[in-house]
Scaffold this motif. Sequence first.
Motif, PDB file in Angstrom:
ATOM      1  N   UNK A 183       0.823  -1.213   0.000  1.00  0.00           N
ATOM      2  CA  UNK A 183       0.000   0.000   0.000  1.00  0.00           C
ATOM      3  C   UNK A 183       0.857   1.263   0.000  1.00  0.00           C
ATOM      4  N   UNK A 184       1.891   1.284   0.838  1.00  0.00           N
ATOM      5  CA  UNK A 184       2.739   2.472   0.963  1.00  0.00           C
ATOM      6  C   UNK A 184       3.542   2.718  -0.312  1.00  0.00           C
ATOM      7  N   UNK A 185       4.068   1.643  -0.910  1.00  0.00           N
ATOM      8  CA  UNK A 185       4.977   1.784  -2.056  1.00  0.00           C
ATOM      9  C   UNK A 185       4.271   1.687  -3.400  1.00  0.00           C
ATOM     10  N   UNK A 186       2.963   1.592  -3.414  1.00  0.00           N
ATOM     11  CA  UNK A 186       2.176   1.377  -4.633  1.00  0.00           C
ATOM     12  C   UNK A 186       2.609   2.348  -5.736  1.00  0.00           C
ATOM     13  N   UNK A 187       3.269   1.827  -6.778  1.00  0.00           N
ATOM     14  CA  UNK A 187       3.977   2.681  -7.738  1.00  0.00           C
ATOM     15  C   UNK A 187       3.111   3.661  -8.527  1.00  0.00           C
ATOM     16  N   UNK A 188       1.834   3.379  -8.825  1.00  0.00           N
ATOM     17  CA  UNK A 188       1.068   4.369  -9.593  1.00  0.00           C
ATOM     18  C   UNK A 188       0.916   5.715  -8.904  1.00  0.00           C
ATOM     19  N   UNK A 189       1.032   5.752  -7.565  1.00  0.00           N
ATOM     20  CA  UNK A 189       0.887   7.038  -6.881  1.00  0.00           C
ATOM     21  C   UNK A 189       2.016   7.316  -5.892  1.00  0.00           C
ATOM     22  N   UNK A 190       3.109   6.589  -6.024  1.00  0.00           N
ATOM     23  CA  UNK A 190       4.201   6.715  -5.069  1.00  0.00           C
ATOM     24  C   UNK A 190       4.946   8.038  -5.192  1.00  0.00           C
ATOM     25  N   UNK A 191       5.293   8.450  -6.388  1.00  0.00           N
ATOM     26  CA  UNK A 191       6.157   9.622  -6.564  1.00  0.00           C
ATOM     27  C   UNK A 191       5.400  10.871  -6.996  1.00  0.00           C
ATOM     28  N   UNK A 192       4.118  10.734  -7.351  1.00  0.00           N
ATOM     29  CA  UNK A 192       3.376  11.900  -7.823  1.00  0.00           C
ATOM     30  C   UNK A 192       2.020  12.057  -7.150  1.00  0.00           C
ATOM     31  N   UNK A 193       1.712  11.160  -6.224  1.00  0.00           N
ATOM     32  CA  UNK A 193       0.438  11.259  -5.533  1.00  0.00           C
ATOM     33  C   UNK A 193      -0.711  10.704  -6.364  1.00  0.00           C
TER      34      UNK A 193
END
Length: 215
Positions: free
Chosen positions: A153-163
């Motif tokens: 959940x924390x590292x979920x790539x679709x929203x990890x670096x851009x929200x």
Amino acid sequence: MVFSSLTFLYLFLPLCFICYYIVQKTSSRNVILLVFSLVFYAWGEPKYIFLMIATAFVDYVFGLLIERFRGRWQSKLFLTFAAVITLSSLALFKYSSFFSENVNSLFSLNLPSLKLALPIGISFYTFQTLSYTIDVYRKEMKPTKSFIDFAAFVTFFPQLVAGPIERASHLLPQFYKNRTFEYQNAVDGVKLIIWGMFKKVVVADNCAFFVNKIF
């Protein structure tokens, strides 16, 4: 890794989809999502990947402690510890140089500046993990027993670096339940990806040529 890059579109994303749908168990799929999300993050920020995992682990543990001591003064204490520890790492990387430079300027001192590089996505995953402990404390959700599910959940790539920053009570439960393939949802998702890619590559990137000159 950039969403509009050829590496993401033709290598990372297809491999993620294939591996995800080869396995059937929800727990195994969460492992796949976690592995690919860590690869996604490490592609651009390998040295700070352990900071993200440590931040997730801190709030995961405090979430369990808050639930264990529910209704007692220790519960609020653990929430305070979670907030202080989690926000301290964000403050260290984001404001340490700002603080030392201003103190030096005001008091004519010579405090050394740490000049730490700001980890990618630190604001997003910091507030996302903190939202989890707050939701647990407010009884808006039960703490997760699996660190793998929480880390996915924390590292979920679709929203990890851009929200965007997702409340744990909204997104995290989706990692628990059995997820089945639905054709219409897949079609709708692909349409959104294509439309977003058009706005990024065709519109935004070309507008940036003129906008950057103004800024």
